[in-house]
Design an enzyme around this catalytic site. Structure first.
Site, PDB file in Angstrom:
ATOM      1  N   CYS A 104      -4.284   7.196  19.565  1.00 36.32           N
ATOM      2  CA  CYS A 104      -5.492   6.887  18.787  1.00 36.32           C
ATOM      3  C   CYS A 104      -5.159   6.267  17.440  1.00 36.32           C
ATOM      4  O   CYS A 104      -6.012   5.634  16.833  1.00 36.32           O
ATOM      5  CB  CYS A 104      -6.317   8.158  18.603  1.00 36.32           C
ATOM      6  SG  CYS A 104      -5.368   9.501  17.856  1.00 36.32           S
ATOM      7  N   ARG A 155     -17.703  11.660   8.979  1.00 38.93           N
ATOM      8  CA  ARG A 155     -16.389  12.221   9.333  1.00 38.93           C
ATOM      9  C   ARG A 155     -16.187  13.437   8.445  1.00 38.93           C
ATOM     10  O   ARG A 155     -16.109  13.311   7.223  1.00 38.93           O
ATOM     11  CB  ARG A 155     -15.283  11.195   9.100  1.00 38.93           C
ATOM     12  CG  ARG A 155     -13.904  11.797   9.133  1.00 38.93           C
ATOM     13  CD  ARG A 155     -12.802  10.780   9.155  1.00 38.93           C
ATOM     14  NE  ARG A 155     -12.711  10.147  10.453  1.00 38.93           N
ATOM     15  CZ  ARG A 155     -11.659   9.425  10.864  1.00 38.93           C
ATOM     16  NH1 ARG A 155     -10.635   9.242  10.074  1.00 38.93           N
ATOM     17  NH2 ARG A 155     -11.662   8.874  12.061  1.00 38.93           N
ATOM     18  N   ASP A 194      -1.225  11.898  20.177  1.00 35.27           N
ATOM     19  CA  ASP A 194      -1.923  11.935  18.881  1.00 35.27           C
ATOM     20  C   ASP A 194      -0.965  12.627  17.907  1.00 35.27           C
ATOM     21  O   ASP A 194      -0.014  13.306  18.333  1.00 35.27           O
ATOM     22  CB  ASP A 194      -3.235  12.735  19.048  1.00 35.27           C
ATOM     23  CG  ASP A 194      -4.044  12.894  17.764  1.00 35.27           C
ATOM     24  OD1 ASP A 194      -3.810  12.133  16.805  1.00 35.27           O
ATOM     25  OD2 ASP A 194      -4.922  13.785  17.722  1.00 35.27           O
TER      26      ASP A 194
HETATM   27  N1   CP Z   1      -8.180   6.695  15.234  1.00 34.77           N
HETATM   28  C1   CP Z   1      -8.887   6.841  14.103  1.00 34.77           C
HETATM   29  O1   CP Z   1      -9.942   7.446  14.059  1.00 34.77           O
HETATM   30  O2   CP Z   1      -8.304   6.258  13.012  1.00 34.77           O
HETATM   31  P1   CP Z   1      -8.778   6.418  11.506  1.00 34.77           P
HETATM   32  O3   CP Z   1      -8.475   7.836  11.095  1.00 34.77           O
HETATM   33  O4   CP Z   1      -7.958   5.420  10.728  1.00 34.77           O
HETATM   34  O5   CP Z   1     -10.239   6.138  11.428  1.00 34.77           O
HETATM   35  N1  NVA Z   2      -6.126  14.450  15.431  1.00 34.78           N
HETATM   36  C1  NVA Z   2      -6.131  13.454  14.394  1.00 34.78           C
HETATM   37  C2  NVA Z   2      -6.865  12.235  14.833  1.00 34.78           C
HETATM   38  C3  NVA Z   2      -6.857  11.096  13.856  1.00 34.78           C
HETATM   39  C4  NVA Z   2      -7.681   9.936  14.322  1.00 34.78           C
HETATM   40  C5  NVA Z   2      -6.758  14.041  13.148  1.00 34.78           C
HETATM   41  O1  NVA Z   2      -7.760  14.764  13.270  1.00 34.78           O
HETATM   42  O2  NVA Z   2      -6.252  13.797  12.052  1.00 34.78           O
END
Ligand code: CP
Ligand code: NVA
Length: 303
Positions: free
Chosen positions: A262, A103, A222
């Site tokens: 999400c 991530r 979101d």
């Molecule tokens: N939806 C999602 O990816 O949640 P997290 O940021 O908690 O992993």
């Molecule tokens: N758009 C949000 C999604 C979190 C799962 C972000 O990138 O923070």
């Protein structure tokens, strides 16, 4: 299937295969049985941003399959691409582990990892996309509507990473996505054109949430302030006024509409507490399905 970086990299058949495997494995685990196809395998999990769902569900999925997840904070390794080049991290990790999930802020960081790693690399959210989320979302839609094709999703909010992955999921799997965003926060035209090139009219953009939800099977939202955008919080909260998923907006949709998010949800901003908690909300089924999709994904990529 070597890596899982973007939904647009796969055919509809491959994506449906993953969704079917998710359902099959979900049934296996719900019945108390186990599939230990990843015994002895190790997954390195690199996170530049916070995470509840992604981190824990990947960790549980890996453990469920008999494997071992290793959580790596950026500071543990001196930052991704800071202490040493990403290509070196990729090649070194490939000597130790059987898979890498990451991530990151920049999307380029995961593509660079994938380019140099000899083991599968999974995109666990970047500033550009969130493909694991979109696949878990489609799984949830499939379970609730008993079909995927022909479903209309009204995405009300920021045309960002989550909306973009949903656009490609819609195009690949025969759904329609209508993105309703304030001016300046639309999904980029390149992504819309690319999705519509895969399936004509699968993705549309509007500035009017009420028009978007009028024919919707699903209303999806979101956060208005994604991770890394915290400095723009006040400006965004002002600019997104009128785009809250609240009772009045839900009332403008068909009665059967389902509510998706999400998560994490900022109640009182992009969604109200009553809509989040309403009987139409399938938000927590959606969160659960992150686990079921990712179990299938890990099995496919690493076994
Ligand atoms: N939806 C999602 O990816 O949640 P997290 O940021 O908690 O992993
Ligand atoms: N758009 C949000 C999604 C979190 C799962 C972000 O990138 O923070």
């Amino acid at each position: 299937m070597q890596d899982f970086l973007a939904i647009s990299d796969f055919t509809s058949e491959q994506l449906m295969g993953l969704l079917q495997e998710s359902r099959d494995l979900k049934a296996v685990y719900k019945s108390g049985r186990r599939d230990t196809c990843l015994t002895g395998k190790v997954l390195a999990m690199l996170f530049e941003k916070p995470s509840l769902r992604t981190r824990i569900s990947f960790q549980v999925a890996m453990t469920d399959l008999g494997g071992n997840p290793i959580y790596v904070k950026p500071e543990d390794i001196g930052g991704i691409g800071k202490r040493e080049p990403i290509k070196d991290i990729a090649r070194v990790l490939s000597r130790y582990v059987d898979g890498i999930m990451a991530r990151t802020f920049e999307h380029k960081a995961v593509t660079e990892l994938a380019r140099y790693a000899s083991v599968p690399v999974i995109n666990a959210l970047t500033d550009w996309s969130h493909p694991c989320q979109a696949m878990a979302d489609v799984l949830t839609i499939w379970e609730h509507f008993d079909r995927i094709e022909g479903i209309t999703i009204a995405f009300v909010g920021d045309g960002n990473n989550v909306a973009r992955s949903l656009a490609f999921a819609a195009a690949k799997l025969g759904m329609r996505l209508i993105v309703a965003s304030p001016a300046g926060y639309e999904l980029d035209t390149e992504s819309i054109d690319k999705a519509n090139g895969i399936l004509a009219d699968s993705v549309a953009q509007t500035h009017d949430p009420r028009t978007a939800v009028a024919q919707a099977d699903v209303i999806y939202t979101d956060t208005w302030v994604s991770m890394g955008q915290e400095e723009e919080k006040e400006k965004r909260q002002k600019n997104f006024a009128g785009f809250e998923v609240n009772g009045a907006l839900v009332a403008a949709a068909p009665a059967h509409v389902k509510i998706m998010h999400c998560l994490p949800a900022y109640r009182g901003y992009e969604i109200t507490d009553d809509v989040t908690e309403s009987p139409n909300s399938i938000i927590f089924d959606q969160a659960e399905n992150r686990l079921h999709f990712q179990r299938a994904l890990l099995k496919k990529l690493m076994s």
